[in-house]
Structures are given as structure tokens and as C-alpha cells.
Design a protein around this motif. Structure first.
Motif, PDB file in Angstrom:
ATOM      1  N   GLY A   8       0.819  -1.216   0.000  1.00 24.43           N
ATOM      2  CA  GLY A   8       0.000   0.000   0.000  1.00 24.43           C
ATOM      3  C   GLY A   8       0.849   1.261   0.000  1.00 24.43           C
ATOM      4  O   GLY A   8       0.413   2.330   0.456  1.00 24.43           O
ATOM      5  N   LEU A   9       2.077   1.162  -0.513  1.00 25.27           N
ATOM      6  CA  LEU A   9       2.960   2.339  -0.583  1.00 25.27           C
ATOM      7  C   LEU A   9       3.182   2.686  -2.060  1.00 25.27           C
ATOM      8  O   LEU A   9       2.671   2.008  -2.945  1.00 25.27           O
ATOM      9  CB  LEU A   9       4.310   2.015   0.071  1.00 25.27           C
ATOM     10  CG  LEU A   9       4.274   1.634   1.549  1.00 25.27           C
ATOM     11  CD1 LEU A   9       5.637   1.111   1.992  1.00 25.27           C
ATOM     12  CD2 LEU A   9       3.878   2.838   2.406  1.00 25.27           C
ATOM     13  N   THR A  10       3.964   3.720  -2.320  1.00 22.72           N
ATOM     14  CA  THR A  10       4.367   4.013  -3.699  1.00 22.72           C
ATOM     15  C   THR A  10       5.889   3.907  -3.764  1.00 22.72           C
ATOM     16  O   THR A  10       6.562   3.898  -2.730  1.00 22.72           O
ATOM     17  CB  THR A  10       3.973   5.442  -4.131  1.00 22.72           C
ATOM     18  OG1 THR A  10       4.791   6.360  -3.392  1.00 22.72           O
ATOM     19  CG2 THR A  10       2.504   5.721  -3.877  1.00 22.72           C
ATOM     20  N   ARG A  11       6.411   3.879  -4.979  1.00 25.81           N
ATOM     21  CA  ARG A  11       7.871   3.846  -5.128  1.00 25.81           C
ATOM     22  C   ARG A  11       8.499   5.116  -4.553  1.00 25.81           C
ATOM     23  O   ARG A  11       9.663   5.111  -4.154  1.00 25.81           O
ATOM     24  CB  ARG A  11       8.248   3.687  -6.612  1.00 25.81           C
ATOM     25  CG  ARG A  11       8.245   2.253  -7.088  1.00 25.81           C
ATOM     26  CD  ARG A  11       8.460   2.172  -8.580  1.00 25.81           C
ATOM     27  NE  ARG A  11       9.803   2.506  -9.023  1.00 25.81           N
ATOM     28  CZ  ARG A  11      10.730   1.616  -9.409  1.00 25.81           C
ATOM     29  NH1 ARG A  11      10.458   0.330  -9.416  1.00 25.81           N
ATOM     30  NH2 ARG A  11      11.919   2.024  -9.800  1.00 25.81           N
ATOM     31  N   ASP A  12       7.707   6.211  -4.511  1.00 32.81           N
ATOM     32  CA  ASP A  12       8.239   7.466  -3.956  1.00 32.81           C
ATOM     33  C   ASP A  12       8.311   7.447  -2.431  1.00 32.81           C
ATOM     34  O   ASP A  12       8.930   8.312  -1.819  1.00 32.81           O
ATOM     35  CB  ASP A  12       7.364   8.655  -4.388  1.00 32.81           C
ATOM     36  CG  ASP A  12       7.481   8.903  -5.870  1.00 32.81           C
ATOM     37  OD1 ASP A  12       8.489   8.467  -6.464  1.00 32.81           O
ATOM     38  OD2 ASP A  12       6.564   9.527  -6.439  1.00 32.81           O
ATOM     39  N   ASP A  13       7.622   6.495  -1.802  1.00 35.42           N
ATOM     40  CA  ASP A  13       7.677   6.414  -0.333  1.00 35.42           C
ATOM     41  C   ASP A  13       8.944   5.716   0.137  1.00 35.42           C
ATOM     42  O   ASP A  13       9.369   5.880   1.279  1.00 35.42           O
ATOM     43  CB  ASP A  13       6.489   5.594   0.205  1.00 35.42           C
ATOM     44  CG  ASP A  13       5.171   6.310   0.007  1.00 35.42           C
ATOM     45  OD1 ASP A  13       5.154   7.548   0.155  1.00 35.42           O
ATOM     46  OD2 ASP A  13       4.174   5.628  -0.311  1.00 35.42           O
ATOM     47  N   VAL A  14       9.510   4.872  -0.723  1.00 25.83           N
ATOM     48  CA  VAL A  14      10.646   4.038  -0.309  1.00 25.83           C
ATOM     49  C   VAL A  14      11.898   4.489  -1.067  1.00 25.83           C
ATOM     50  O   VAL A  14      11.816   5.390  -1.906  1.00 25.83           O
ATOM     51  CB  VAL A  14      10.362   2.545  -0.601  1.00 25.83           C
ATOM     52  CG1 VAL A  14       9.091   2.112   0.099  1.00 25.83           C
ATOM     53  CG2 VAL A  14      10.260   2.267  -2.099  1.00 25.83           C
ATOM     54  N   TYR A  15      13.027   3.888  -0.768  1.00 26.04           N
ATOM     55  CA  TYR A  15      14.234   4.155  -1.557  1.00 26.04           C
ATOM     56  C   TYR A  15      14.703   2.817  -2.140  1.00 26.04           C
ATOM     57  O   TYR A  15      14.685   1.795  -1.455  1.00 26.04           O
ATOM     58  CB  TYR A  15      15.336   4.796  -0.701  1.00 26.04           C
ATOM     59  CG  TYR A  15      16.384   5.445  -1.565  1.00 26.04           C
ATOM     60  CD1 TYR A  15      16.268   6.782  -1.945  1.00 26.04           C
ATOM     61  CD2 TYR A  15      17.457   4.709  -2.049  1.00 26.04           C
ATOM     62  CE1 TYR A  15      17.201   7.369  -2.788  1.00 26.04           C
ATOM     63  CE2 TYR A  15      18.400   5.295  -2.888  1.00 26.04           C
ATOM     64  CZ  TYR A  15      18.258   6.627  -3.248  1.00 26.04           C
ATOM     65  OH  TYR A  15      19.182   7.210  -4.086  1.00 26.04           O
ATOM     66  N   ILE A  16      15.120   2.859  -3.401  1.00 30.68           N
ATOM     67  CA  ILE A  16      15.543   1.626  -4.088  1.00 30.68           C
ATOM     68  C   ILE A  16      16.949   1.826  -4.642  1.00 30.68           C
ATOM     69  O   ILE A  16      17.216   2.815  -5.346  1.00 30.68           O
ATOM     70  CB  ILE A  16      14.578   1.272  -5.246  1.00 30.68           C
ATOM     71  CG1 ILE A  16      13.123   1.233  -4.754  1.00 30.68           C
ATOM     72  CG2 ILE A  16      14.968  -0.059  -5.867  1.00 30.68           C
ATOM     73  CD1 ILE A  16      12.093   1.036  -5.873  1.00 30.68           C
ATOM     74  N   ALA A  17      17.838   0.910  -4.298  1.00 31.95           N
ATOM     75  CA  ALA A  17      19.227   1.013  -4.796  1.00 31.95           C
ATOM     76  C   ALA A  17      19.758  -0.400  -5.050  1.00 31.95           C
ATOM     77  O   ALA A  17      19.083  -1.394  -4.771  1.00 31.95           O
ATOM     78  CB  ALA A  17      20.095   1.736  -3.775  1.00 31.95           C
ATOM     79  N   ASN A  18      20.945  -0.448  -5.569  1.00 30.37           N
ATOM     80  CA  ASN A  18      21.595  -1.725  -5.861  1.00 30.37           C
ATOM     81  C   ASN A  18      22.985  -1.783  -5.241  1.00 30.37           C
ATOM     82  O   ASN A  18      23.575  -0.747  -4.936  1.00 30.37           O
ATOM     83  CB  ASN A  18      21.750  -1.894  -7.381  1.00 30.37           C
ATOM     84  CG  ASN A  18      20.458  -2.311  -8.053  1.00 30.37           C
ATOM     85  OD1 ASN A  18      19.828  -3.268  -7.642  1.00 30.37           O
ATOM     86  ND2 ASN A  18      20.074  -1.576  -9.084  1.00 30.37           N
ATOM     87  N   VAL A  19      23.505  -3.009  -5.130  1.00 22.32           N
ATOM     88  CA  VAL A  19      24.880  -3.167  -4.620  1.00 22.32           C
ATOM     89  C   VAL A  19      25.866  -2.532  -5.603  1.00 22.32           C
ATOM     90  O   VAL A  19      26.725  -1.752  -5.213  1.00 22.32           O
ATOM     91  CB  VAL A  19      25.218  -4.663  -4.400  1.00 22.32           C
ATOM     92  CG1 VAL A  19      26.685  -4.841  -4.038  1.00 22.32           C
ATOM     93  CG2 VAL A  19      24.335  -5.252  -3.313  1.00 22.32           C
ATOM     94  N   VAL A  20      25.754  -2.858  -6.890  1.00 21.26           N
ATOM     95  CA  VAL A  20      26.614  -2.173  -7.879  1.00 21.26           C
ATOM     96  C   VAL A  20      25.753  -1.260  -8.740  1.00 21.26           C
ATOM     97  O   VAL A  20      24.598  -1.559  -9.022  1.00 21.26           O
ATOM     98  CB  VAL A  20      27.444  -3.144  -8.761  1.00 21.26           C
ATOM     99  CG1 VAL A  20      28.461  -3.901  -7.932  1.00 21.26           C
ATOM    100  CG2 VAL A  20      26.576  -4.088  -9.570  1.00 21.26           C
ATOM    101  N   LYS A  21      26.343  -0.152  -9.135  1.00 22.30           N
ATOM    102  CA  LYS A  21      25.573   0.905  -9.816  1.00 22.30           C
ATOM    103  C   LYS A  21      25.678   0.828 -11.342  1.00 22.30           C
ATOM    104  O   LYS A  21      25.079   1.648 -12.029  1.00 22.30           O
ATOM    105  CB  LYS A  21      26.057   2.294  -9.362  1.00 22.30           C
ATOM    106  CG  LYS A  21      26.239   2.442  -7.850  1.00 22.30           C
ATOM    107  CD  LYS A  21      24.913   2.497  -7.127  1.00 22.30           C
ATOM    108  CE  LYS A  21      25.085   2.778  -5.643  1.00 22.30           C
ATOM    109  NZ  LYS A  21      24.121   2.017  -4.830  1.00 22.30           N
ATOM    110  N   CYS A  22      26.472  -0.089 -11.847  1.00 21.03           N
ATOM    111  CA  CYS A  22      26.587  -0.225 -13.306  1.00 21.03           C
ATOM    112  C   CYS A  22      26.248  -1.660 -13.695  1.00 21.03           C
ATOM    113  O   CYS A  22      26.528  -2.605 -12.950  1.00 21.03           O
ATOM    114  CB  CYS A  22      27.999   0.118 -13.778  1.00 21.03           C
ATOM    115  SG  CYS A  22      28.411   1.839 -13.492  1.00 21.03           S
TER     116      CYS A  22
END
Ligand code: URA
Length: 248
Positions: free
Chosen positions: A137-151
Motif C-alpha cells: 500500500g505504498l508508492t515507489r516514492d515512499d521508499v528508496y531503491i538502490a543496488n549493490v553495484v551501480k553499473c
């Protein structure tokens, strides 16, 4: 060591030298060198020993000179700290609420993410978005999404130890700056990288762990769920624990 292993080691040493020269031209003056790794006779282990010696380049993030996500993104810049830079379109930094209570960490960008410059926008990303929106019941703007490697690793292979080591200070700093209440680590790779553990994800998932004092819930990666939809119910169990914890 056989002649072909010797050749492979020589090739690795040459690429290591070129890599360091490129870093030097970009103004990098310091390369962390941990204790000399034990040299072993197989080609794979020799390769790892060379990668371990590269370890990673000191960054402003390491020196505590980065105070916001914008400054962190600037610190990453047009990154060439590891070999992944040569095949990427975009550095996929991360997206979402800089004050998020909940942060998702995946492995690394795939093709769609590389093209768009945003994490989790392909098929696996759609499933993650469904978990966030329909499930929580959230939006992608409510959370933060990242990865271990950025490329993006070529052919979506697993990131290699030297690539993870180069990117690790940025993920760590991202987490420090966001300081979420909960991290959900998506899949074996992210879990093992964050927890520095070789324990299989099947044993780690569903139980609380801690990363830098932050509660961490390992669960299966959405790409795994696309291949094994029967395990969606296990992820739902994990997500329910996360939602309960967020309400406390
Ligand atoms: N898989 C990941 O681990 N991260 C992404 O951003 C996309 C797919």
C-alpha cells in the motif's frame, strides 16, 4: 602454475597496471591495499588475488566529506573505478525518498535499468513495484531503491568481488544518509554482500538481521520469483514481517 595460468596472470597484471594508470590520470592518488592475499596455484584463485590487491579506490564518501545524496551522486561522477564502466549506458544511482523508512537493495542494474538510469524498471522491477504498491500500500516514492553495484554487469552476470569492492562505499554511504528503519535485501547477492555471509538465502530469508544497526530482512529477488512463482508466498510472509515492524 601451468604456462596458460602464467599467461592469464600476466594478462591480469597488465590490465591491473592499465586500470591504475587510468585512475591516476583521473586524479586518484590512493589505492587501499589490504594484506597480501594468499597466492594459490589455480588460475581462478590467482585472478581473485589480483582483484583483492586492487580492492578499491578511496572516495570522498570514505573520507566522510559527503553530506547528501546529491553530493554522493557527484562523488560517483562519471565513475571509472571498476571495469563495469566500459559497458554501461548510465550509472544507476538509486531512486526514491531520501528520508525513506524502508529501503530495498538489489544486485545491480539490468538492461532496462541501464538504459533508463533507474533501478528496478524491467520485468523484475514491475514485480517489485507490485510488492510495494499492491502488497504494502505504498508508492515507489515512499521508499528508496538502490543496488549493490551501480553499473550493469555484462550479460547480467553476477558482479565480481573487485566491482563490489569499488561500489561498496557508495551503497554504505547511501544507507548512512537515508538511515532507513528497515532494509529489505533482495536476493542472494545483495544479502550476502550486505551481511558478508555465505549462508544460503533460503536459510537467511524471513529472519531479521542487522546492517550498521539497521534491521535487515533478506528475501528472494523478484527475478527469482518470476522463475519460481510458487515462492511468492514466502516473500509475502517476509513482507508482512516488514510491514508489522514498520508500524512499531
Ligand atoms: N535486478 C536488480 O538486482 N536490480 C535492478 O535494478 C534490476 C534488476
Amino acid at each position: 602454475m601451468s604456462a596458460s595460468e602464467g599467461d592469464e596472470l600476466a594478462t591480469l597484471v597488465i590490465s591491473l597496471r592499465r586500470h591504475l594508470q587510468r585512475q591516476q590520470r583521473m586524479g586518484v592518488r590512493f589505492v587501499a591495499r589490504p594484506g597480501v592475499a594468499a597466492m594459490t596455484p589455480t588460475a581462478t584463485e590467482n585472478k581473485k588475488a589480483v582483484a583483492d590487491k586492487v580492492e578499491r579506490v578511496s572516495t570522498n564518501s570514505d573520507r566522510g566529506e559527503v553530506r547528501s545524496l546529491e553530493e554522493l551522486r557527484d562523488d560517483i561522477g562519471d565513475c571509472r573505478r571498476c571495469k563495469l564502466h566500459s559497458g554501461r549506458t548510465h550509472v544507476v544511482f538509486g531512486i526514491g525518498n531520501p528520508n525513506a523508512k524502508l529501503m530495498f537493495v538489489g544486485e545491480g542494474p539490468g538492461r532496462d535499468e541501464d538504459l533508463k538510469g533507474e533501478p528496478f524498471v524491467g520485468r523484475a522491477g514491475q514485480l517489485l513495484t507490485d510488492i510495494i504498491t499492491k502488497g504494502m500500500g505504498l508508492t515507489r516514492d515512499d521508499v528508496y531503491i538502490a543496488n549493490v553495484v551501480k553499473c550493469r554487469p555484462p550479460e547480467n552476470r553476477n558482479p565480481e568481488p573487485d566491482e563490489v569492492a569499488s561500489c561498496e562505499p557508495f551503497l554504505k554511504k547511501q544507507i548512512e544518509l537515508i538511515r532507513p528503519k528497515i532494509i529489505v535485501a533482495l536476493g542472494k547477492f545483495a544479502v550476502q554482500a550486505l551481511l558478508q555471509s555465505k549462508v544460503p538465502i533460503t536459510r537467511l530469508r524471513g529472519n531479521w538481521h542487522t546492517y550498521m544497526g539497521i534491521k535487515l530482512m533478506p528475501t528472494f529477488h523478484p527475478a527469482y520469483l518470476l522463475r519460481n512463482p510458487a515462492d511468492k508466498k514466502l516473500v509475502w510472509e517476509d513482507i508482512k514481517k516488514v510491514m508489522k515492524e514498520m508500524q512499531q
